[in-house]
Write a protein that holds these residues in place. Structure first.
Motif, PDB file in Angstrom:
ATOM      1  N   LYS A  56      14.791  -3.995  13.525  1.00 29.86           N
ATOM      2  CA  LYS A  56      13.489  -3.510  13.073  1.00 29.86           C
ATOM      3  C   LYS A  56      12.397  -4.020  14.005  1.00 29.86           C
ATOM      4  O   LYS A  56      12.492  -5.095  14.569  1.00 29.86           O
ATOM      5  CB  LYS A  56      13.194  -3.984  11.650  1.00 29.86           C
ATOM      6  CG  LYS A  56      14.112  -3.370  10.617  1.00 29.86           C
ATOM      7  CD  LYS A  56      13.774  -3.864   9.245  1.00 29.86           C
ATOM      8  CE  LYS A  56      14.727  -3.281   8.228  1.00 29.86           C
ATOM      9  NZ  LYS A  56      14.497  -3.812   6.896  1.00 29.86           N
ATOM     10  N   GLU A  58       9.269  -5.813  14.985  1.00 29.94           N
ATOM     11  CA  GLU A  58       8.575  -6.949  14.406  1.00 29.94           C
ATOM     12  C   GLU A  58       7.079  -6.713  14.395  1.00 29.94           C
ATOM     13  O   GLU A  58       6.531  -6.081  15.296  1.00 29.94           O
ATOM     14  CB  GLU A  58       8.888  -8.217  15.197  1.00 29.94           C
ATOM     15  CG  GLU A  58      10.325  -8.666  15.054  1.00 29.94           C
ATOM     16  CD  GLU A  58      10.576  -9.985  15.747  1.00 29.94           C
ATOM     17  OE1 GLU A  58       9.615 -10.753  15.937  1.00 29.94           O
ATOM     18  OE2 GLU A  58      11.730 -10.240  16.101  1.00 29.94           O
ATOM     19  N   GLU A  59       6.440  -7.237  13.358  1.00 32.09           N
ATOM     20  CA  GLU A  59       4.995  -7.125  13.239  1.00 32.09           C
ATOM     21  C   GLU A  59       4.349  -7.995  14.311  1.00 32.09           C
ATOM     22  O   GLU A  59       4.734  -9.136  14.522  1.00 32.09           O
ATOM     23  CB  GLU A  59       4.557  -7.608  11.860  1.00 32.09           C
ATOM     24  CG  GLU A  59       3.081  -7.586  11.631  1.00 32.09           C
ATOM     25  CD  GLU A  59       2.696  -8.174  10.282  1.00 32.09           C
ATOM     26  OE1 GLU A  59       1.530  -8.546  10.134  1.00 32.09           O
ATOM     27  OE2 GLU A  59       3.563  -8.269   9.415  1.00 32.09           O
ATOM     28  N   LYS A  60       3.351  -7.434  14.992  1.00 33.25           N
ATOM     29  CA  LYS A  60       2.665  -8.176  16.033  1.00 33.25           C
ATOM     30  C   LYS A  60       1.681  -9.147  15.377  1.00 33.25           C
ATOM     31  O   LYS A  60       0.876  -8.758  14.539  1.00 33.25           O
ATOM     32  CB  LYS A  60       1.924  -7.227  16.971  1.00 33.25           C
ATOM     33  CG  LYS A  60       1.348  -7.934  18.161  1.00 33.25           C
ATOM     34  CD  LYS A  60       0.824  -6.965  19.170  1.00 33.25           C
ATOM     35  CE  LYS A  60       0.277  -7.736  20.357  1.00 33.25           C
ATOM     36  NZ  LYS A  60      -0.194  -6.855  21.400  1.00 33.25           N
ATOM     37  N   ILE A  61       1.746 -10.378  15.780  1.00 37.00           N
ATOM     38  CA  ILE A  61       0.902 -11.419  15.201  1.00 37.00           C
ATOM     39  C   ILE A  61      -0.342 -11.562  16.061  1.00 37.00           C
ATOM     40  O   ILE A  61      -0.262 -11.676  17.273  1.00 37.00           O
ATOM     41  CB  ILE A  61       1.669 -12.754  15.119  1.00 37.00           C
ATOM     42  CG1 ILE A  61       2.891 -12.577  14.221  1.00 37.00           C
ATOM     43  CG2 ILE A  61       0.770 -13.867  14.614  1.00 37.00           C
ATOM     44  CD1 ILE A  61       3.845 -13.738  14.234  1.00 37.00           C
TER      45      ILE A  61
END
Length: 145
Positions: A56, A58-61
């Motif tokens: 999946k 990944e959400e960007k931080i």
């Protein structure tokens, strides 16, 4: 040469080893229509069928979230006596490194952007000045002959 030791049957098996493996799935008309109207459902179904749940995106931080996170870690390390002074210093060093990298990652602004703001601000001031009637003062009313 080790290839000379292979017989023809082994070579044929080696060449056709992937023939029975499905490399692409075929969709029905209904699945194609569904993929166009609701692409999220198809992506979920594909990942469930293939078992690729680990791939999946990944959400960007953000930088702000990273800074907040490191501040939390520093507070935790400072409050718990199980961590050495060296551990606390390492946490602060990571924070400093993060701040340095954040400053380095900032892009230089385009000067034309600032010039446009200045020009539009000057133009707005000129329009405002033109629309305000001049006020007369006593010095303006006296005429020297």
């Amino acid at each position: 040469n080790p290839l000379r030791k292979l017989n023809a049957a082994d070579i044929e098996e080696w060449i056709h080893i992937d023939d029975d493996i499905e490399v692409a799935s075929t969709f029905t008309d209904q699945e194609i229509i569904q993929s166009i109207t609701t692409p999220e459902k198809i992506e979920e179904n594909c990942s469930e069928e293939s078992g690729e749940e680990d791939d999946k995106v990944e959400e960007k931080i953000s930088w702000a979230a990273a800074e907040k996170g490191i501040e939390t870690v520093i507070k935790f390390v400072e409050q718990n006596h199980g961590f050495s002074l060296q551990d606390v210093m390492h946490a602060h060093m990571v924070q400093n490194n993060l701040i340095t990298k954040k400053l380095q990652s900032r892009k230089q602004g385009d000067i034309r952007k600032y010039l446009k703001k200045a020009v539009s601000s000057s133009a707005a001031d000129a329009v405002e000045a033109a629309s305000v009637p001049p006020t007369s003062s006593a010095a303006d009313d006296t005429h020297v002959q």
